[in-house]
Design a protein around this motif. Structure first.
Motif, PDB file in Angstrom:
ATOM      1  N   GLY A 135      75.435  59.925  58.009  1.00  0.00           N
ATOM      2  CA  GLY A 135      76.150  58.935  57.218  1.00  0.00           C
ATOM      3  C   GLY A 135      75.705  57.527  57.561  1.00  0.00           C
ATOM      4  O   GLY A 135      75.114  57.277  58.617  1.00  0.00           O
ATOM      5  N   PHE A 136      75.990  56.600  56.644  1.00  0.00           N
ATOM      6  CA  PHE A 136      75.721  55.189  56.866  1.00  0.00           C
ATOM      7  C   PHE A 136      77.001  54.496  57.313  1.00  0.00           C
ATOM      8  O   PHE A 136      78.101  54.815  56.840  1.00  0.00           O
ATOM      9  N   PRO A 173      76.162  59.810  52.667  1.00  0.00           N
ATOM     10  CA  PRO A 173      77.381  59.063  52.356  1.00  0.00           C
ATOM     11  C   PRO A 173      77.561  57.803  53.194  1.00  0.00           C
ATOM     12  O   PRO A 173      77.087  57.716  54.333  1.00  0.00           O
ATOM     13  N   LEU A 174      78.252  56.827  52.619  1.00  0.00           N
ATOM     14  CA  LEU A 174      78.700  55.656  53.357  1.00  0.00           C
ATOM     15  C   LEU A 174      80.050  56.025  53.949  1.00  0.00           C
ATOM     16  O   LEU A 174      81.016  56.248  53.223  1.00  0.00           O
ATOM     17  N   SER A 232      73.061  54.857  49.453  1.00  0.00           N
ATOM     18  CA  SER A 232      73.718  56.158  49.558  1.00  0.00           C
ATOM     19  C   SER A 232      73.368  57.038  48.357  1.00  0.00           C
ATOM     20  O   SER A 232      73.065  58.232  48.499  1.00  0.00           O
TER      21      SER A 232
END
Length: 231
Positions: free
Chosen positions: A162-163, A195-196, A189
């Motif tokens: 994830g970010f 995903p963020l 994303s």
């Protein structure tokens, strides 16, 4: 990484470009874990063997006062730069009752340190989060973020889970700039399928309406600056 979402995540790894704010985010993430469950055993390991000056070791005293165990390189906060890891780092994989946070420095060069631990990662549930500041070079647009993400994942030999959007201009950050940074990372994303998972921000910068989530619905990790350097 196991696909069994019912398993407890035991290790969170933070990577990112230079100046992304990995150390600050790592420190506050460990703090958040302890706040969510005061009885939890939380460990923060500073694995930045590339840059001896800007690291999560700076916050060691305040974290340990909260009951968070901090592992730092032997020569942290000295003028001796020796690329070596404490053997204690490996204990994170062997203590099922502990949640660990790894702060990885040095972009892809620093991420390579994870390759030596690859077999251990395969035995536990973990997440690798890429910290992004869209106001820094190389991650200022979705394509740049995608490229940096690919380089970090290849060097670490681990997938990015994830970010974490840490787009900011320190205390001068405006709400408009927060929204602008979030949109850039959201586009990245979409581009990567990653995903963020969190939006960060200093307490004295984040709008009151962003207390728990951003207008786009992204959970907020609030920070009060524990790593005292300008990045």
């Amino acid at each position: 990484m196991s696909e069994d979402t019912n398993k407890k995540v035991r290790l969170y790894v933070f990577v990112g470009a230079y100046g992304s704010g990995k150390s600050e985010v790592s420190v506050h993430f460990a703090h958040m874990l302890k706040q969510e469950d005061p009885s939890a055993k939380v460990m923060l390991a500073d694995l930045d063997i590339v840059n001896p000056y800007y690291r999560s070791a700076d916050a060691k005293d305040s974290l340990e006062a909260e009951g968070i165990h901090v592992i730092v390189p032997e020569y942290a906060n000295t003028n001796v730069d020796v690329p070596a890891l404490s053997g204690e780092v490996y204990s994170a994989f062997d203590m099922p009752d502990t949640v660990a946070v790894f702060d990885i420095g040095g972009e892809d060069l620093g991420a390579r340190v994870l390759g030596a631990m690859l077999s251990r990662f395969q035995k536990i549930e973990y997440r690798v989060f890429m910290v992004v500041n869209a106001f820094r070079p190389f991650t200022s647009d979705p394509e740049g973020i995608r490229q940096m993400c690919a380089e970090l994942s290849e060097a670490a030999r681990l997938p990015i889970s994830g970010f974490i959007n840490n787009s900011n201009l320190l205390e001068d950050t405006t709400e408009e700039e927060l929204i602008e940074g979030e949109q850039v990372v959201l586009e990245a994303s979409k581009l990567t399928g990653i995903p963020l998972v969190y939006q960060t921000g200093l307490d004295n910068v984040l709008p009151e309406s962003w207390k728990e989530k951003t207008p786009a619905g992204i959970p907020v990790l609030r920070m009060d600056r524990k790593v005292l350097y300008t990045y």
